[in-house]
Motif scaffolding. Structure first.
Motif, PDB file in Angstrom:
ATOM      1  N   SER A  50     -30.577 -37.737 -63.176  1.00 27.26           N
ATOM      2  CA  SER A  50     -29.228 -37.302 -63.548  1.00 27.26           C
ATOM      3  C   SER A  50     -28.245 -38.470 -63.650  1.00 27.26           C
ATOM      4  O   SER A  50     -27.067 -38.268 -63.945  1.00 27.26           O
ATOM      5  N   ILE A  51     -28.723 -39.693 -63.405  1.00 24.52           N
ATOM      6  CA  ILE A  51     -27.869 -40.875 -63.465  1.00 24.52           C
ATOM      7  C   ILE A  51     -27.720 -41.338 -64.915  1.00 24.52           C
ATOM      8  O   ILE A  51     -28.699 -41.430 -65.658  1.00 24.52           O
ATOM      9  N   SER A  52     -26.483 -41.642 -65.332  1.00 30.16           N
ATOM     10  CA  SER A  52     -26.252 -42.133 -66.696  1.00 30.16           C
ATOM     11  C   SER A  52     -26.081 -43.650 -66.735  1.00 30.16           C
ATOM     12  O   SER A  52     -26.321 -44.278 -67.771  1.00 30.16           O
ATOM     13  N   GLU A  53     -25.671 -44.237 -65.604  1.00 30.23           N
ATOM     14  CA  GLU A  53     -25.460 -45.686 -65.573  1.00 30.23           C
ATOM     15  C   GLU A  53     -25.609 -46.203 -64.153  1.00 30.23           C
ATOM     16  O   GLU A  53     -25.224 -45.532 -63.192  1.00 30.23           O
ATOM     17  N   LEU A 215     -33.504 -61.705 -50.328  1.00 33.31           N
ATOM     18  CA  LEU A 215     -33.230 -61.127 -51.639  1.00 33.31           C
ATOM     19  C   LEU A 215     -32.444 -59.849 -51.366  1.00 33.31           C
ATOM     20  O   LEU A 215     -32.928 -58.976 -50.647  1.00 33.31           O
ATOM     21  N   TYR A 216     -31.239 -59.762 -51.908  1.00 28.35           N
ATOM     22  CA  TYR A 216     -30.396 -58.627 -51.555  1.00 28.35           C
ATOM     23  C   TYR A 216     -29.539 -58.187 -52.743  1.00 28.35           C
ATOM     24  O   TYR A 216     -29.340 -58.930 -53.713  1.00 28.35           O
ATOM     25  N   PHE A 217     -29.037 -56.955 -52.632  1.00 31.99           N
ATOM     26  CA  PHE A 217     -28.243 -56.360 -53.701  1.00 31.99           C
ATOM     27  C   PHE A 217     -26.818 -56.085 -53.217  1.00 31.99           C
ATOM     28  O   PHE A 217     -26.621 -55.625 -52.087  1.00 31.99           O
ATOM     29  N   THR A 218     -25.861 -56.365 -54.079  1.00 31.64           N
ATOM     30  CA  THR A 218     -24.459 -56.063 -53.803  1.00 31.64           C
ATOM     31  C   THR A 218     -23.877 -55.357 -55.021  1.00 31.64           C
ATOM     32  O   THR A 218     -24.507 -55.274 -56.079  1.00 31.64           O
ATOM     33  N   ASP A 219     -22.646 -54.858 -54.867  1.00 27.52           N
ATOM     34  CA  ASP A 219     -21.905 -54.249 -55.974  1.00 27.52           C
ATOM     35  C   ASP A 219     -22.685 -53.128 -56.647  1.00 27.52           C
ATOM     36  O   ASP A 219     -22.639 -52.964 -57.874  1.00 27.52           O
ATOM     37  N   ILE A 220     -23.429 -52.359 -55.852  1.00 26.74           N
ATOM     38  CA  ILE A 220     -24.224 -51.268 -56.416  1.00 26.74           C
ATOM     39  C   ILE A 220     -23.322 -50.053 -56.676  1.00 26.74           C
ATOM     40  O   ILE A 220     -22.549 -49.664 -55.809  1.00 26.74           O
ATOM     41  N   SER A 221     -23.453 -49.469 -57.836  1.00 24.70           N
ATOM     42  CA  SER A 221     -22.753 -48.219 -58.138  1.00 24.70           C
ATOM     43  C   SER A 221     -23.562 -47.438 -59.159  1.00 24.70           C
ATOM     44  O   SER A 221     -24.265 -48.022 -59.987  1.00 24.70           O
ATOM     45  N   VAL A 222     -23.473 -46.114 -59.071  1.00 27.21           N
ATOM     46  CA  VAL A 222     -24.157 -45.262 -60.040  1.00 27.21           C
ATOM     47  C   VAL A 222     -23.160 -44.272 -60.621  1.00 27.21           C
ATOM     48  O   VAL A 222     -22.177 -43.896 -59.965  1.00 27.21           O
ATOM     49  N   LYS A 223     -23.412 -43.879 -61.850  1.00 31.32           N
ATOM     50  CA  LYS A 223     -22.541 -42.912 -62.516  1.00 31.32           C
ATOM     51  C   LYS A 223     -23.424 -41.754 -62.996  1.00 31.32           C
ATOM     52  O   LYS A 223     -24.440 -41.965 -63.664  1.00 31.32           O
ATOM     53  N   GLU A 224     -23.020 -40.548 -62.647  1.00 34.66           N
ATOM     54  CA  GLU A 224     -23.788 -39.373 -63.066  1.00 34.66           C
ATOM     55  C   GLU A 224     -23.377 -38.926 -64.446  1.00 34.66           C
ATOM     56  O   GLU A 224     -22.299 -39.247 -64.929  1.00 34.66           O
TER      57      GLU A 224
END
Length: 224
Positions: A50-53, A215-224
């Motif tokens: 259901s994620i668009s971005e 190894l790491y992730f930042t600034d994660i965001s999802v758009k439905e």
């Protein structure tokens, strides 16, 4: 008032338990699922549909020196992917034929998104997956379930690579060992600092045993 506070606290506790129960049931509700499918489901594969971005920054630090910092935006509806690195932004659209000048971006996106969404690759990619067994995890030394994911010797950017993944009864990966093709380099890292993004569960941190590699992730965001 004390009774009201107690009831509120009890209510939050019950809700928390129910949420945890739902997460566990999502991976096991279908008894026909194989273990690698249960891992993908436990990490939110169904919700990912259901994620668009999705946006994220991929970072690699070695001995306290930042070696890589790549910012990604992936539009899943159009399959347009944008990379921002060193104040420069490049974009391409994933498709069967890829222009030569775009392979640089695609190769890095495949690598970075693979770390981000590896549990889903257990369903998405063409890999051989072993039977699960009990084994001692390489970093923590704890007994966990383990299975091996092996890729074909031809095709892709790193043909012949394999991964030993270690996971708990909740099907969440805790550690893995990357093995380069031909019996070459091996690297073990943790899977930790999980966070839930609209049902998509992501391990934000991966460390070597001595902590010299992160190894790491930042600034994660999802758009439905």
């Amino acid at each position: 008032m004390k009774k009201l506070l107690f009831l509120l606290a009890l209510g939050f506790f019950v809700m928390s338990c129910n949420d945890k129960k739902k997460e566990e049931e999502s991976a096991t509700e279908n008894p026909n699922l194989e273990i690698h499918e249960k891992i993908a489901m436990a990490n939110g594969l169904k919700e990912f549909d259901s994620i668009s971005e999705i946006k994220f920054t991929f970072n690699v630090k070695v001995n306290d020196t930042l070696r890589s910092e790549r910012q990604w935006v992936w539009n899943l509806e159009s399959d347009k992917i944008s990379l921002t690195e060193k104040d420069s932004t490049m974009s391409y659209t994933k498709k069967d034929s890829l222009a030569k000048e775009k392979e640089y971006i695609d190769q890095r996106f495949v690598n970075d998104s693979y770390w981000l969404l590896f549990p889903y690759q257990l369903k998405w990619s063409d890999a051989d997956i072993s039977e699960a067994k009990t084994a001692k995890a390489p970093i923590s030394g704890k007994e966990m379930q383990m299975l091996t994911v092996s890729y074909p010797s031809e095709g892709g950017y790193t043909p012949g690579d394999s991964y030993d993944i270690y996971f708990n009864d909740d099907y969440m990966i805790q550690e893995w060992v990357y093995k380069a093709s031909g019996g070459g380099r091996e690297m073990a890292t943790t899977w930790e600092d999980y966070e839930d993004y609209e049902g998509v569960k992501i391990a934000k941190m991966h460390k070597s045993a001595d902590g010299s590699f992160e190894l790491y992730f930042t600034d994660i965001s999802v758009k439905e």
